[in-house]
Design an enzyme around this catalytic site. Sequence first.
Site, mmCIF file in Angstrom:
data_model
loop_
_atom_site.group_PDB
_atom_site.id
_atom_site.type_symbol
_atom_site.label_atom_id
_atom_site.label_comp_id
_atom_site.label_asym_id
_atom_site.label_seq_id
_atom_site.Cartn_x
_atom_site.Cartn_y
_atom_site.Cartn_z
ATOM 1 C CG ASN A 1 45.631 32.885 36.364
ATOM 2 O OD1 ASN A 1 46.013 31.689 35.803
ATOM 3 N ND2 ASN A 1 45.067 32.926 37.642
ATOM 4 C CD1 TRP A 2 46.334 32.478 29.707
ATOM 5 C CD2 TRP A 2 46.938 30.600 28.679
ATOM 6 N NE1 TRP A 2 47.068 32.689 28.575
ATOM 7 C CE2 TRP A 2 47.484 31.713 27.944
ATOM 8 C CE3 TRP A 2 47.389 29.362 28.174
ATOM 9 C CZ2 TRP A 2 48.093 31.738 26.656
ATOM 10 C CZ3 TRP A 2 47.992 29.230 26.836
ATOM 11 C CH2 TRP A 2 48.254 30.415 26.262
ATOM 12 C CE LYS A 3 41.098 33.114 36.600
ATOM 13 N NZ LYS A 3 40.228 33.656 37.436
ATOM 14 C CG HIS B 1 44.310 32.793 41.803
ATOM 15 N ND1 HIS B 1 43.010 32.464 41.786
ATOM 16 C CD2 HIS B 1 44.507 33.858 40.735
ATOM 17 C CE1 HIS B 1 42.403 33.094 41.059
ATOM 18 N NE2 HIS B 1 43.126 34.128 40.427
ATOM 19 C CD GLU C 1 39.966 31.083 40.066
ATOM 20 O OE1 GLU C 1 40.919 30.663 39.441
ATOM 21 O OE2 GLU C 1 39.426 32.368 39.651
ATOM 22 C CD GLU D 1 43.807 38.003 40.713
ATOM 23 O OE1 GLU D 1 43.892 38.430 39.607
ATOM 24 O OE2 GLU D 1 43.923 36.861 41.121
ATOM 25 N N GLY E 1 36.269 37.077 37.471
ATOM 26 C CA GLY E 1 35.353 36.347 36.671
ATOM 27 C C GLY E 1 34.140 36.769 36.793
ATOM 28 C CB SER F 1 36.492 41.959 35.786
ATOM 29 O OG SER F 1 35.748 40.647 36.449
ATOM 30 N N GLY G 1 42.681 37.441 33.769
ATOM 31 C CA GLY G 1 42.136 35.903 33.471
ATOM 32 C C GLY G 1 41.579 35.816 32.486
ATOM 33 N N GLY G 2 40.359 35.886 32.268
ATOM 34 C CA GLY G 2 39.508 35.699 30.768
ATOM 35 C C GLY G 2 40.049 36.514 29.590
HETATM 36 P P1 13P Z 1 39.269 37.519 35.303
HETATM 37 O O1 13P Z 1 40.352 38.577 34.786
HETATM 38 O O2 13P Z 1 38.943 36.488 34.492
HETATM 39 O O3 13P Z 1 38.437 38.154 36.367
HETATM 40 O O4 13P Z 1 40.154 36.720 36.435
HETATM 41 C C1 13P Z 1 41.283 37.426 37.218
HETATM 42 C C2 13P Z 1 42.213 36.382 38.072
HETATM 43 O O5 13P Z 1 41.805 35.852 38.679
HETATM 44 C C3 13P Z 1 43.536 36.450 37.505
HETATM 45 O O6 13P Z 1 44.285 35.841 38.257
#
Ligand code: 13P
Length: 255
Positions: A13-15, A98, A100, A170, A176, A216, A237-238
């Site tokens: 998930n590149w956000k 998600h 966010e 999640e 994050g 994470s 994510g990251g």
């Molecule tokens: P991180 O891996 O950066 O914690 O993000 C997880 C996430 O929100 C994937 O959708």
Amino acid sequence: MNKALRKAVIAGNWKMNKTPAETAELIAAMKPLVAGAGCEVVLCVPFVDIAAALEAAKGSNIHIGAENCHWEHAGAFTGEISADMLTAMGVEYVITGHSERRTYFGDTDVTVNKRTRAAVEAGLTAIVCVGETLEQREQGITNELVALQVKIALGGLSKEQLKKIIIAYEPVWAIGTGRTATAEQAQEVCTVIRDTLAALYGRQAADGVTVQYGGSMNAKNADELVAKPDVDGGLIGGASLKAEDFSVIVRAASK
Ligand code: 13P
């Protein structure tokens, strides 16, 4: 114990990261690293990067997804993108719900249900995100809350449509933050999710659903998390913004 009944999926998930040019570059770097993976490999990218991602991923085992979709086919919804628009481009996956989107953009269990239904009806596979905040975990309501999120998100979906659903657990406190759920915590909630699916659709159907962990997840902790019997991969994510790290996670889920 029933891992053989479903596929492991590692989805990035590149956000809100990467331009189209950077997308092409990152996917070019990832392609050889994830070639021949024993799990499904998906990258969910910003809308403006989809064309570049599809082009860059051509001929590889990388599937492309979006990060959100609207529930209507078309209309006066400034700033939104429909599921039909995504399938028309060749997109196969979309993230719905998600945290966010829920926290910053007003998504609720009800709108997550609408988005998820629209996605599946358009032929996309929806990666439906659920998870508790730290406050909710400390209150001891994680399992009930996540079960309810799953029930509402899937309202109105048939057993046949369940084949186009992935659930991503999640925990909000792990996203994050560098604070990953322990493999035991991830397994416990993924089991609650599967039991909820079994109550709704029967055990056999529930055993076929991919349930991911996200929060994470990285090159170091992926092995332990995906080894758990009810954790069928991850939503990353990251670490999905780094070709090498992402490929290590893909390899962990390929075992
Ligand atoms: P991180 O891996 O950066 O914690 O993000 C997880 C996430 O929100 C994937 O959708």
